[in-house]
Design an enzyme around this catalytic site. Sequence first.
Site, PDB file in Angstrom:
ATOM      1  CG  ASN A  97      -1.742   1.215   1.384  1.00  0.00           C
ATOM      2  OD1 ASN A  97      -1.791   2.044   0.481  1.00  0.00           O
ATOM      3  ND2 ASN A  97      -2.416   1.348   2.514  1.00  0.00           N
ATOM      4  CE  LYS A 144      -0.190   3.126   4.799  1.00  0.00           C
ATOM      5  NZ  LYS A 144      -0.055   3.194   6.246  1.00  0.00           N
ATOM      6  CG  HIS A 200      -5.779   1.634   5.267  1.00  0.00           C
ATOM      7  ND1 HIS A 200      -5.351   2.573   6.172  1.00  0.00           N
ATOM      8  CD2 HIS A 200      -4.742   0.775   5.086  1.00  0.00           C
ATOM      9  CE1 HIS A 200      -4.104   2.289   6.528  1.00  0.00           C
ATOM     10  NE2 HIS A 200      -3.718   1.206   5.885  1.00  0.00           N
ATOM     11  CD  GLU A 220      -2.952   5.275   6.818  1.00  0.00           C
ATOM     12  OE1 GLU A 220      -2.961   5.366   5.577  1.00  0.00           O
ATOM     13  OE2 GLU A 220      -2.006   4.774   7.456  1.00  0.00           O
ATOM     14  CD  GLU A 223      -3.182  -2.523   7.230  1.00  0.00           C
ATOM     15  OE1 GLU A 223      -2.120  -2.744   6.646  1.00  0.00           O
ATOM     16  OE2 GLU A 223      -3.817  -1.461   7.087  1.00  0.00           O
ATOM     17  N   GLY A 274       2.789   2.428  10.801  1.00  0.00           N
ATOM     18  CA  GLY A 274       3.698   3.565  10.665  1.00  0.00           C
ATOM     19  C   GLY A 274       4.391   3.950  11.965  1.00  0.00           C
ATOM     20  CB  SER A 308       5.662  -1.620  11.913  1.00  0.00           C
ATOM     21  OG  SER A 308       5.242  -0.290  12.159  1.00  0.00           O
TER      22      SER A 308
END
Length: 250
Positions: free
Chosen positions: A9, A11, A96, A98, A168, A174, A213
């Site tokens: 991904n 992003k 996702h 985010e 996730e 991150g 990560s």
Amino acid sequence: MRKKIVAGNWKMNTTPAEGVELAKGVAEGKKEVCECVNFIVCPPFTHLSEVVKVTRGTGIAVGAQDCATEAKGAYTGEVAASMIASLGVEYVILGHSERRQYYGETSETLNKKMAQAYANNLTPIYCVGESLEERKAGKHFDVCKAQIEEVVFNLTPEQYSKLVIAYEPVWAIGTGETATAEQAQEIHAYIREVLASKFGEAAAETPILYGGSCKPSNAAEIFAKEDVDGGLIGGAALKAEDFLAIGKGF
Ligand code: 13P
């Protein structure tokens, strides 16, 4: 045998030209990785067309990072699943954290996006996962269960048979902090159990990817777990060498 998948991904990173170079790098290095690994790259919308062209015939699939809830019309700024699919894109990441966190995506929105994805032959990579507070409060099982029940349980058995799930944990995205292989296995097995409660034996065939990560140094240990079928990779997918090294974790 479940599919082994390593998906990147990207992003909101790379220019289109950089994205093409990255995709070419993955395509070139792929021959050194077990053929059993299915690589997917998910660049921003603006790169999809070119990335599809440079990965054609290499065995690398391309995914988008989102799609619209509607088929077409006056929805400024949105990109329809049909537009994405028409480029030769095969997958779409949906839900996702985010998108849920920063853009207010709810199960209601995601049900519509899932419907659009399936109507256009895109395979969803549906993301679930808990926040740090939820993990600390011991609610991670319930959060993942609800995210699955409210969306995945609405699929037909035929739609479900194509689905990819990504677990996730938000606290590992991150942050450099990874779930331990044991934590990943525990919740992946639980997610599979929830899926089986609705879809029965088909749940044994559903790839469940770990994301957060994930990097060359920890991928092998996580992928070795029975219910972990690969990874959804963020930061480490931006360097072909690291992304490929994660694939070697199988
Ligand atoms: P990182 O690998 O950068 O933690 O991101 C994971 C992720 O969100 C992939 O979708």
